[in-house]
Design a protein around this motif. Structure first.
Motif, mmCIF file in Angstrom:
data_model
loop_
_atom_site.group_PDB
_atom_site.id
_atom_site.type_symbol
_atom_site.label_atom_id
_atom_site.label_comp_id
_atom_site.label_asym_id
_atom_site.label_seq_id
_atom_site.Cartn_x
_atom_site.Cartn_y
_atom_site.Cartn_z
ATOM 1 N N SER A 1 0.826 -1.205 0.000
ATOM 2 C CA SER A 1 0.000 0.000 0.000
ATOM 3 C C SER A 1 0.864 1.261 0.000
ATOM 4 O O SER A 1 0.351 2.363 -0.208
ATOM 5 C CB SER A 1 -0.924 0.008 1.216
ATOM 6 O OG SER A 1 -0.160 -0.026 2.413
ATOM 7 N N ASN B 1 4.291 0.683 -5.032
ATOM 8 C CA ASN B 1 4.225 -0.351 -6.052
ATOM 9 C C ASN B 1 4.713 0.272 -7.350
ATOM 10 O O ASN B 1 4.250 1.348 -7.747
ATOM 11 C CB ASN B 1 2.786 -0.854 -6.222
ATOM 12 C CG ASN B 1 2.669 -1.855 -7.351
ATOM 13 O OD1 ASN B 1 2.396 -1.477 -8.488
ATOM 14 N ND2 ASN B 1 2.872 -3.126 -7.054
ATOM 15 N N ASN C 1 4.349 -0.382 -10.521
ATOM 16 C CA ASN C 1 3.368 -0.175 -11.587
ATOM 17 C C ASN C 1 2.492 1.043 -11.313
ATOM 18 O O ASN C 1 2.205 1.838 -12.221
ATOM 19 C CB ASN C 1 2.501 -1.420 -11.754
ATOM 20 C CG ASN C 1 3.273 -2.579 -12.350
ATOM 21 O OD1 ASN C 1 4.217 -2.384 -13.101
ATOM 22 N ND2 ASN C 1 2.876 -3.799 -11.996
ATOM 23 N N ARG C 2 2.068 1.184 -10.056
ATOM 24 C CA ARG C 2 1.275 2.368 -9.697
ATOM 25 C C ARG C 2 2.113 3.636 -9.842
ATOM 26 O O ARG C 2 1.638 4.657 -10.349
ATOM 27 C CB ARG C 2 0.761 2.251 -8.257
ATOM 28 C CG ARG C 2 -0.348 1.241 -8.051
ATOM 29 C CD ARG C 2 -1.121 1.551 -6.771
ATOM 30 N NE ARG C 2 -0.229 1.764 -5.642
ATOM 31 C CZ ARG C 2 0.028 0.861 -4.697
ATOM 32 N NH1 ARG C 2 -0.532 -0.333 -4.752
ATOM 33 N NH2 ARG C 2 0.823 1.139 -3.694
ATOM 34 N N LYS D 1 2.454 4.710 -13.418
ATOM 35 C CA LYS D 1 1.236 5.341 -13.928
ATOM 36 C C LYS D 1 1.112 6.781 -13.438
ATOM 37 O O LYS D 1 0.684 7.670 -14.191
ATOM 38 C CB LYS D 1 0.019 4.526 -13.504
ATOM 39 C CG LYS D 1 -0.088 3.166 -14.212
ATOM 40 C CD LYS D 1 -1.302 2.387 -13.730
ATOM 41 C CE LYS D 1 -1.393 1.033 -14.439
ATOM 42 N NZ LYS D 1 -2.543 0.233 -13.966
ATOM 43 N N PRO E 1 -5.305 6.171 -8.109
ATOM 44 C CA PRO E 1 -5.057 5.001 -7.251
ATOM 45 C C PRO E 1 -3.568 4.839 -6.939
ATOM 46 O O PRO E 1 -2.900 3.937 -7.440
ATOM 47 C CB PRO E 1 -5.577 3.843 -8.115
ATOM 48 C CG PRO E 1 -5.371 4.299 -9.515
ATOM 49 C CD PRO E 1 -5.599 5.776 -9.512
ATOM 50 N N ALA E 2 -3.065 5.748 -6.116
ATOM 51 C CA ALA E 2 -1.642 5.727 -5.765
ATOM 52 C C ALA E 2 -1.467 6.242 -4.345
ATOM 53 O O ALA E 2 -2.287 7.024 -3.839
ATOM 54 C CB ALA E 2 -0.845 6.585 -6.742
ATOM 55 N N SER E 3 -0.413 5.793 -3.710
ATOM 56 C CA SER E 3 -0.127 6.215 -2.338
ATOM 57 C C SER E 3 0.517 7.588 -2.327
ATOM 58 O O SER E 3 0.972 8.101 -3.363
ATOM 59 C CB SER E 3 0.802 5.206 -1.667
ATOM 60 O OG SER E 3 2.085 5.234 -2.281
ATOM 61 N N GLU F 1 4.099 7.371 -3.593
ATOM 62 C CA GLU F 1 4.220 7.279 -5.056
ATOM 63 C C GLU F 1 3.994 8.642 -5.703
ATOM 64 O O GLU F 1 4.714 9.022 -6.640
ATOM 65 C CB GLU F 1 3.232 6.250 -5.590
ATOM 66 C CG GLU F 1 3.607 4.823 -5.218
ATOM 67 C CD GLU F 1 2.424 3.879 -5.195
ATOM 68 O OE1 GLU F 1 2.636 2.684 -4.978
ATOM 69 O OE2 GLU F 1 1.272 4.350 -5.382
#
Length: 262
Positions: free
Chosen positions: A3, A6, A8-9, A12, A98-100, A103
């Protein structure tokens, strides 16, 4: 899936940030990196009108123009790319990504502190080199100049290394202003910068007059390349200041992003 981070995140988010920056700042970036040609054309046209002779811009004037372009880039990139985050409606897409926070923070910092400054500086210097090689400007290209400068006391400083780091740090500083102030982002950030300079400059002068010495065993490893004690002291002070500035800016930017939830 973590969480916190990541890849991939993160990729993006970085793709989203870069595309939005290109959309918001692409035209301004093109104008800035084309300044060597614009400068050459304006100097030549004015000389034709005034003297009847086409004159090329000198190396000194091209340095001044490069400094002005860097100044404009620093002032405008963070505001154009991320200034919308203080607007609830405009930033809704970003908030819902959808990212922390980590990120988003890494993407923002990578964009403003590394990718954009490298693209700007490399493209500008390349265009300046082309102007010189085609005979449109006098002297050598900016990038072919000496990497070091020295004053009356023979203090050597790597201007390209410190210059790029300064470009990066100042872009981050104005990025922080862009995501912190809701209105008058540039002017408010300039006022804060002025206040900091008023507080810091007397301290720096006092340290310089104190005859401070430094132990080679405690300096940053990358400063050990300077054999002269004065060079070592000056460059150690510069690089330690840079490290402190980076840490403070990164911490403040991270916690500001964390509070952008609307």
């Amino acid at each position: 899936m973590s969480s916190i981070f990541n890849f991939n995140r993160f990729a993006k988010v970085l793709d989203y940030d870069i595309k939005r920056s290109v959309q918001n700042y692409g035209l301004a970036m093109i104008i800035l990196i084309m300044m060597p040609y614009i400068h050459t054309l304006l100097v030549g046209m004015f000389s034709l009108v005034i003297d009847g002779v086409w004159r090329s811009p000198s190396a000194t004037s091209r340095w001044i123009m490069f400094g002005m372009a860097c100044f404009l880039f620093v002032l405008s990139y963070g505001v154009s790319s991320y200034g919308y985050l203080t607007d609830k409606k405009a930033s809704s897409d970003y908030v819902l990504l959808p990212a922390s926070v980590t990120e988003k923070f890494l993407s923002m910092v990578l964009n403003c502190a590394l990718i954009a400054p490298i693209v700007f500086a490399a493209a500008y210097l390349l265009n300046d080199w082309v102007v010189v090689k085609t005979g449109l400007a006098a002297g050598n290209g900016i990038v072919t100049g000496s990497s070091f400068i020295n004053g009356d006391n023979d203090v050597y400083v790597n201007i390209w290394e410190i210059g790029f780091i300064s470009l990066s740090i100042n872009t981050l500083f104005f990025l922080l202003g862009a995501i912190f102030f809701a209105k008058r982002k540039v002017s408010m950030t300039l006022l804060v910068l002025l206040g900091l300079l008023i507080l810091i400059i007397p301290v720096v002068i006092a340290i310089a007059k104190s005859g401070l010495s430094i132990d080679r065993d405690v300096v940053p490893p990358f400063c050990s390349r300077y054999s002269d004690d004065i060079d070592l002291l000056v460059n150690s002070f510069i690089y330690i200041s840079i490290i402190v500035e980076y840490i403070l800016l990164l911490v403040l930017i991270f916690f500001r992003i964390k509070t952008i939830k609307h």
